[in-house]
Scaffold this active site. Structure first.
Site, PDB file in Angstrom:
ATOM      1  N   SER A 168       0.842  -1.199   0.000  1.00 49.33           N
ATOM      2  CA  SER A 168       0.000   0.000   0.000  1.00 49.33           C
ATOM      3  C   SER A 168       0.873   1.243   0.000  1.00 49.33           C
ATOM      4  O   SER A 168       1.652   1.473   0.934  1.00 49.33           O
ATOM      5  CB  SER A 168      -0.902   0.021   1.236  1.00 49.33           C
ATOM      6  OG  SER A 168      -1.361   1.338   1.472  1.00 49.33           O
ATOM      7  N   ASP A 220      -6.587   0.244  -8.882  1.00 48.80           N
ATOM      8  CA  ASP A 220      -7.741   1.136  -9.072  1.00 48.80           C
ATOM      9  C   ASP A 220      -8.443   0.893 -10.417  1.00 48.80           C
ATOM     10  O   ASP A 220      -9.514   1.437 -10.672  1.00 48.80           O
ATOM     11  CB  ASP A 220      -7.305   2.604  -8.986  1.00 48.80           C
ATOM     12  CG  ASP A 220      -6.857   2.979  -7.574  1.00 48.80           C
ATOM     13  OD1 ASP A 220      -7.242   2.284  -6.614  1.00 48.80           O
ATOM     14  OD2 ASP A 220      -6.115   3.970  -7.438  1.00 48.80           O
TER      15      ASP A 220
END
Ligand code: S3P
Length: 424
Positions: free
Chosen positions: A164, A311
């Protein structure tokens, strides 16, 4: 989405500036001494939330068209906030600013919208606490609102379980203020925009495999930052160009950083005609993307490529729905904790269009090739779901009605008009 009788998408377009890079330019410019000039800044609601937070922390920020001027005050130049800091819908704002606030000589309260108040913050609270931070989830649920009381921080070597960039960047930003070197090791490398841009501002950051290393207390100096087009926004046009028969489009000046370019690799692996032109490799790499209609086939997407297209999975699912054969997406557990649960939101809306799709614990299985029919789409207030299903509408029999379709303003305010401009 009214689009009767489209014969394809044709022409050139430039997508707005990269969201991740826009946030970072405002944050790092605020912590640098002197003037920072940002061009092609993304004027989306998320990045405006970051500007608003730094203004409340005493930074003078001018916002004229797509150029931003930041009058940075140095690492120790932030002032106690005049009010609660509101990150809106933005996970990047919430998590990155927490790393900075953890080291300030004042207390801050940080919150955001309904979605932000449900997103997990333990992932940053844990490593920042190991550095000495005092962060309290006011409702005791490891979510915002957070009360952050600044402390003296220590360098750590953190081994993150997830790849992340928000977690990595929060720790690196706290590391600017630590008393010794800070290291973050990830299972696979996440987007490295923080590392690249911190170096531009004068920080000593290096990368050793999947470990990012930052030396504390650099003298950050104002810089000129030119933001490339957002590949995550370009993704909707890549997909539309590939799946709408008769299409031929050129998407100019797109960021193609290898930690972000999974959509290009997947498009090619599915049989997509996509060519990179005018490549530039100074700082953040960019290229123009030429995309033409292609007959796609299903593939399996898993492992290390996932963080490079995280995404883009909702729009990849739309491509998969039109492709021949089955597409399997694995290792994407993180989709459940984005602006919405993107596994559920994608599966539910694709099913409602007549696609054979099954959600799994870490992704989905899409049986492509069937006809899609227009439907009522609930994007769950998630910009990326709304844009994905606007593209799906282009190849459906009938059209999609997208509820609260203006949620696209989070990352791409002019999305619908940019898309419609390419209709032929
Ligand atoms: C981002 C990192 C990613 C991405 C998000 C932006 C960033 O989130 O999904 O849209 O700017 O660092 P995670 O860090 O949660 O993977």
């Amino acid at each position: 989405m009214k689009h009767h009788k489209i014969k394809g998408l044709k022409g050139e377009l430039t997508v707005p500036g990269d969201k991740s890079i826009s946030h970072r330019a405002v944050m790092f410019g605020s912590l640098a001494l002197g003037t920072t000039e940002i061009t092609n800044f993304l004027q989306g609601a998320d990045c405006l939330s970051t500007i608003d937070c730094f203004r409340r922390l005493g930074i003078d920020i001018e916002n004229e068209a797509d150029t931003i001027i930041i009058h940075g005050r140095g690492l120790d130049g932030l002032a106690a906030p005049s009010s609660i800091l509101d990150a809106g819908n933005s996970g990047t704002t919430t998590r990155l600013i927490s790393g900075i606030l953890a080291a300030q000589p004042f207390e801050s309260i940080l919150t955001g919208d309904e979605s932000i108040q449900k997103r997990p913050m333990k992932r940053i609270m844990e490593p920042l606490s190991m550095m000495g931070a005092d962060i309290l989830s006011l409702r005791g649920n490891d979510c915002a609102p957070l009360r952050i009381t600044g402390k003296k921080l220590h360098g750590i070597h953190y081994y993150s379980k997830i790849a992340s960039a928000q977690v990595k960047s929060a720790i690196l930003l706290a590391g600017l203020y630590a008393d010794s070197v800070t290291k973050v090791t990830e299972p696979t490398i996440s987007r490295n925009h923080s590392e690249i841009m911190l170096r531009t501002f004068g920080a000593n950051v290096r990368t050793e495999g999947t470990t990012a290393v930052i030396e504390p207390r650099p003298a950050l100096k104002g810089a000129k930052i030119q933001i490339p087009g957002d590949i995550s926004s370009a993704a909707y046009f890549i997909a539309a160009g590939l799946i709408v028969p008769g299409s031929d489009i050129l998407i100019k000046n797109v960021g193609i950083n290898p930690t972000r370019d999974g959509i290009i690799k997947v498009a090619k692996a599915m049989g997509g005609n996509i060519t990179l032109l005018n490549e530039s490799h100074a700082g953040e790499p960019t290229a123009d993307l030429h995309v033409t209609y292609s007959e796609l086939h299903g593939i399996t997407i898993e492992g290390d490529i996932i963080p490079t297209l995280i995404d883009e999975i909702p729009i990849i699912a739309i491509m998969a729905a039109t492709a021949k054969g089955t597409t399997v997406i694995k290792d994407a557990f993180e989709l459940k904790v984005k602006e919405s649960n993107r596994i559920d939101a994608t599966v539910q809306n694709l099913s409602s269009m007549g696609c054979k799709v099954t959600g799994t614990d870490d992704g989905m299985i899409i049986r492509g090739g069937g006809n899609l029919t227009g439907s009522v789409i609930d994007p769950h207030a998630d910009h990326r779901i709304a844009m994905s299903f606007a593209v799906a509408s282009l190849i459906a029999q009938g059209e999609n009605e997208i509820l609260n379709s203006d949620c696209v303003s989070i990352s791409y305010p002019s999305f619908y008009s940019d898309l419609q401009r390419l209709y032929i």
